[in-house]
Design an enzyme around this catalytic site. Structure first.
Site, short mmCIF file in Angstrom:
data_model
loop_
_atom_site.label_atom_id
_atom_site.label_comp_id
_atom_site.label_asym_id
_atom_site.label_seq_id
_atom_site.Cartn_x
_atom_site.Cartn_y
_atom_site.Cartn_z
CG HIS A 1 -2.49 -1.06 -9.62
ND1 HIS A 1 -3.09 -0.31 -8.91
CD2 HIS A 1 -1.48 -1.88 -8.93
CE1 HIS A 1 -2.58 -0.38 -7.65
NE2 HIS A 1 -1.71 -0.95 -7.59
N GLY B 1 -1.26 2.75 -7.19
CA GLY B 1 -2.17 3.01 -8.38
C GLY B 1 -1.44 4.15 -9.00
CD GLU C 1 -7.09 1.72 -2.72
OE1 GLU C 1 -6.69 0.75 -2.01
OE2 GLU C 1 -6.75 2.92 -2.55
CB CYS D 1 -4.84 4.36 -5.18
SG CYS D 1 -4.07 2.68 -5.31
CB CYS E 1 -0.68 0.35 1.14
SG CYS E 1 -1.86 1.48 1.43
#
Ligand SMILES: N[C@H](CCC[C@H](N)C(=O)O)C(=O)O
Length: 369
Positions: A248, A315, A303, A312, A157
């Protein structure tokens, strides 16, 4: 009585679950801070029956005796009352997390089911996930694990690791520029706290091999999926797949629409159809991107395991990699997210992606588990 607000509070020591707001909201009355040091609930019943009535006026009187924020933080973070989870709420551009000091054990203090309850925005603390600061392994200084708000455990994350870095600095009382190694499901990640308080993170190398994303989409370029057609909800989207340790799916256009207007998209409608699409066996995070220039991209995200979030980090990294691969952008970009800006660089010489952005404390809290 569980819980309490600060003004006009009836604070019962045995069930204190106060949230300490940052000083410019409220000063923390000395009496209440003392309560946080109160004996654990199992101690003599007399402390559980007594309560302290603190009226708004008394807070004004107590203003002068309110502890320094530093003293409060130390007292709070040292608090190990059993039966309660003590946490610090952080956010990275509005992507928010409950951070737990788990340095004394490699077993998370919270189960995935408890994480779902804690993340609930009405019945719990409210967050996009729970992050654990754990002992390092394989020579790393620390280990970071995370549970999404649906209880699933992702590999990594980005906004979370910036919050993690600031949390560690607070726990270890580190000052100024600091860097340490963090073992994660995405490998070794290296956050560095900058002089301005922002955190610069070496997010490692992007993974493009389709089977490692993972996706069953047909490869387009040398085992990678770049600008491939994906049918979702009757529309053919052009997608590029990138893993930053977590999967992703990045889209800039559809067969019909060469430029997305991301604010026009209904994420809650379309997001879950990407997340649960059969071509993503581990589900997927999906980023919808609008190109303002070769150095400025705007994105919205749905997400995996958390839904539409305000930002994100992994991301944003995947978006810059995909933008370079599809020819929309250069390797250094500002990525514009609903919660704010991230600076991303996909460095040519080491193939690593670097992300720089903020991470802020929101409040300190205790919650009965
Ligand atoms: N929901 C993501 C994990 C959190 C990623 C995001 N919050 C970030 O900042 O990178 C997943 O399941 O892969």
């Amino acid at each position: 009585m569980a819980g309490a607000t600060i003004s006009n509070a009836v604070v019962s020591p045995s069930r204190t679950s106060l949230a300490y707001l940052k000083p410019h909201h409220h000063s923390f009355p000395h009496q209440v801070n003392t309560l946080l040091r109160s004996p654990s609930p199992s101690s003599s019943s007399s402390s559980s029956s007594s309560s302290v009535r603190i009226s708004a006026s008394s807070i004004i009187n107590l203003e002068a005796v309110a502890p320094r924020e530093e003293d409060f933080k130390t007292a709070f973070l040292d608090h190990k009352e059993s039966g309660f989870l003590h946490f610090v709420k952080y956010h990275g551009l509005g992507n928010d997390f409950i951070l737990v000091d788990n340095r004394d054990s490699s077993d998370p203090k919270v189960t995935p089911d408890q994480a779902v309850k804690l993340c609930h925005r009405n019945f719990g603390v409210g967050a996009d996930g729970v992050i654990f600061a754990m002992p390092g392994i394989n020579g790393a200084d620390y280990t970071m694990r995370i549970f999404n708000s649906d209880g699933s455990e992702p590999e990594m994350c980005g906004n979370g690791v910036r919050c993690f870095a600031r949390f560690i600095a607070e726990l270890e009382n580190l000052r100024g520029k600091q860097s340490f190694t963090v073992h994660t499901g995405a490998g070794l990640i290296v956050p560095e706290i900058q002089d301005d308080g922002k955190v610069k993170v070496d997010m490692g190398q992007p993974v493009l091999n389709a089977s490692d994303i993972p996706t069953t989409l047909s490869v387009t370029n040398d085992h990678a999926v770049i600008k491939a057609g994906l049918e979702v909800d009757g529309v053919t989207w052009n997608v590029t797949c990138v893993s930053m340790g977590n999967p992703h799916c990045v889209t800039f256009s559809t067969k019909e629409l060469q430029k997305l207007v991301v604010d026009d998209l209904n994420l809650s409608e379309i997001g879950p159809k990407f997340e649960h699409h059969k071509v993503f066996p581990a589900r997927v995070n999906t980023e919808f991107v609008q190109v303002f220039s070769r150095g400025h991209l705007k994105m919205r995200v749905w997400e995996r395991g958390a839904g539409a979030t305000l930002a994100c980090g992994t991301g944003a990294c995947a978006v810059v990699v995909a933008a370079v691969l599809e020819g929309h952008a250069d390797r250094i970009c500002t990525v514009d997210l609903p919660g704010g800006l991230l600076e991303i660089e996909w460095r040519e010489d080491d193939n690593h992606v670097y992300m720089t952005g903020p991470a802020e404390v929101v409040f300190y809290g205790s919650v009965p588990l």
